[in-house]
Design a protein around this motif. Structure first.
Motif, PDB file in Angstrom:
ATOM      1  N   SER A  29     -51.015   5.787  -3.768  1.00 41.69           N
ATOM      2  CA  SER A  29     -50.854   4.372  -3.442  1.00 41.69           C
ATOM      3  C   SER A  29     -49.561   4.053  -2.710  1.00 41.69           C
ATOM      4  O   SER A  29     -49.127   2.919  -2.690  1.00 41.69           O
ATOM      5  N   LEU A  30     -48.924   5.052  -2.105  1.00 46.04           N
ATOM      6  CA  LEU A  30     -47.668   4.787  -1.413  1.00 46.04           C
ATOM      7  C   LEU A  30     -47.858   4.564   0.079  1.00 46.04           C
ATOM      8  O   LEU A  30     -48.716   5.159   0.709  1.00 46.04           O
ATOM      9  N   VAL A  31     -47.005   3.711   0.616  1.00 47.60           N
ATOM     10  CA  VAL A  31     -46.888   3.513   2.059  1.00 47.60           C
ATOM     11  C   VAL A  31     -45.446   3.854   2.398  1.00 47.60           C
ATOM     12  O   VAL A  31     -44.515   3.375   1.756  1.00 47.60           O
ATOM     13  N   ARG A  32     -45.263   4.704   3.388  1.00 52.42           N
ATOM     14  CA  ARG A  32     -43.926   5.078   3.836  1.00 52.42           C
ATOM     15  C   ARG A  32     -43.618   4.376   5.142  1.00 52.42           C
ATOM     16  O   ARG A  32     -44.474   4.252   6.007  1.00 52.42           O
ATOM     17  N   VAL A  33     -42.370   3.931   5.281  1.00 50.92           N
ATOM     18  CA  VAL A  33     -41.930   3.236   6.479  1.00 50.92           C
ATOM     19  C   VAL A  33     -40.667   3.930   6.978  1.00 50.92           C
ATOM     20  O   VAL A  33     -39.754   4.187   6.196  1.00 50.92           O
ATOM     21  N   ALA A  34     -40.635   4.247   8.273  1.00 53.68           N
ATOM     22  CA  ALA A  34     -39.491   4.938   8.844  1.00 53.68           C
ATOM     23  C   ALA A  34     -39.131   4.325  10.192  1.00 53.68           C
ATOM     24  O   ALA A  34     -39.947   3.651  10.815  1.00 53.68           O
ATOM     25  N   ASP A  35     -37.910   4.595  10.634  1.00 52.23           N
ATOM     26  CA  ASP A  35     -37.492   4.079  11.937  1.00 52.23           C
ATOM     27  C   ASP A  35     -37.832   5.041  13.059  1.00 52.23           C
ATOM     28  O   ASP A  35     -37.534   4.786  14.203  1.00 52.23           O
ATOM     29  N   ARG A  36     -38.443   6.136  12.754  1.00 48.33           N
ATOM     30  CA  ARG A  36     -38.944   7.095  13.738  1.00 48.33           C
ATOM     31  C   ARG A  36     -40.011   7.956  13.075  1.00 48.33           C
ATOM     32  O   ARG A  36     -40.134   7.946  11.866  1.00 48.33           O
ATOM     33  N   ALA A  37     -40.770   8.687  13.860  1.00 47.48           N
ATOM     34  CA  ALA A  37     -41.891   9.466  13.330  1.00 47.48           C
ATOM     35  C   ALA A  37     -41.422  10.799  12.749  1.00 47.48           C
ATOM     36  O   ALA A  37     -41.992  11.832  13.011  1.00 47.48           O
ATOM     37  N   ASP A  38     -40.403  10.747  11.939  1.00 43.03           N
ATOM     38  CA  ASP A  38     -39.860  11.952  11.314  1.00 43.03           C
ATOM     39  C   ASP A  38     -39.620  11.628   9.843  1.00 43.03           C
ATOM     40  O   ASP A  38     -38.755  10.815   9.523  1.00 43.03           O
ATOM     41  N   PRO A  39     -40.386  12.231   8.939  1.00 47.14           N
ATOM     42  CA  PRO A  39     -40.256  11.910   7.524  1.00 47.14           C
ATOM     43  C   PRO A  39     -38.844  12.103   6.977  1.00 47.14           C
ATOM     44  O   PRO A  39     -38.487  11.508   5.975  1.00 47.14           O
ATOM     45  N   ALA A  40     -38.011  12.896   7.626  1.00 50.44           N
ATOM     46  CA  ALA A  40     -36.640  13.085   7.170  1.00 50.44           C
ATOM     47  C   ALA A  40     -35.831  11.802   7.322  1.00 50.44           C
ATOM     48  O   ALA A  40     -34.778  11.654   6.719  1.00 50.44           O
ATOM     49  N   HIS A  41     -36.309  10.866   8.119  1.00 50.58           N
ATOM     50  CA  HIS A  41     -35.617   9.603   8.347  1.00 50.58           C
ATOM     51  C   HIS A  41     -36.297   8.455   7.608  1.00 50.58           C
ATOM     52  O   HIS A  41     -36.315   7.327   8.084  1.00 50.58           O
ATOM     53  N   LEU A  42     -36.874   8.763   6.463  1.00 48.30           N
ATOM     54  CA  LEU A  42     -37.565   7.756   5.668  1.00 48.30           C
ATOM     55  C   LEU A  42     -36.624   6.612   5.328  1.00 48.30           C
ATOM     56  O   LEU A  42     -35.492   6.809   4.908  1.00 48.30           O
ATOM     57  N   VAL A  43     -37.100   5.417   5.521  1.00 54.04           N
ATOM     58  CA  VAL A  43     -36.325   4.219   5.223  1.00 54.04           C
ATOM     59  C   VAL A  43     -36.806   3.584   3.928  1.00 54.04           C
ATOM     60  O   VAL A  43     -36.025   3.122   3.116  1.00 54.04           O
ATOM     61  N   LEU A  44     -38.111   3.571   3.712  1.00 49.55           N
ATOM     62  CA  LEU A  44     -38.678   2.829   2.601  1.00 49.55           C
ATOM     63  C   LEU A  44     -39.985   3.464   2.153  1.00 49.55           C
ATOM     64  O   LEU A  44     -40.752   3.948   2.976  1.00 49.55           O
ATOM     65  N   ALA A  45     -40.223   3.456   0.867  1.00 45.40           N
ATOM     66  CA  ALA A  45     -41.531   3.807   0.319  1.00 45.40           C
ATOM     67  C   ALA A  45     -41.905   2.686  -0.636  1.00 45.40           C
ATOM     68  O   ALA A  45     -41.095   2.256  -1.456  1.00 45.40           O
ATOM     69  N   THR A  46     -43.126   2.182  -0.503  1.00 48.35           N
ATOM     70  CA  THR A  46     -43.571   1.061  -1.318  1.00 48.35           C
ATOM     71  C   THR A  46     -45.046   1.238  -1.661  1.00 48.35           C
ATOM     72  O   THR A  46     -45.698   2.141  -1.146  1.00 48.35           O
TER      73      THR A  46
END
Length: 62
Positions: A29-46
């Motif tokens: 049930s998670l949605v990940r939000v990032a400022d670029r298409a690189d999971p290493a730069h994850l900004v938020l998970a909700t």
């Protein structure tokens, strides 16, 4: 079994300099939000429910 990496989707509101937000729904049930298409730069998970509420609020304010 190997976990599948998230599939990132680029916002349709990106500018030419690639200042974008990327979103990926993950199994569960998670949605990940990032400022670029690189999971290493994850900004938020909700949660998906919170993400849907956020999108509705943004659309309603515009």
């Amino acid at each position: 079994m190997t976990a599948q990496p998230p599939v990132w989707q680029k916002s349709s509101f990106c500018d030419e300099a690639d200042a974008c937000v990327y979103v990926a729904a993950t199994p569960g049930s998670l949605v990940r939000v990032a400022d670029r298409a690189d999971p290493a730069h994850l900004v938020l998970a909700t949660t998906q429910a919170a993400w849907i509420d956020f999108l509705r609020a943004v659309k309603a304010s515009g």
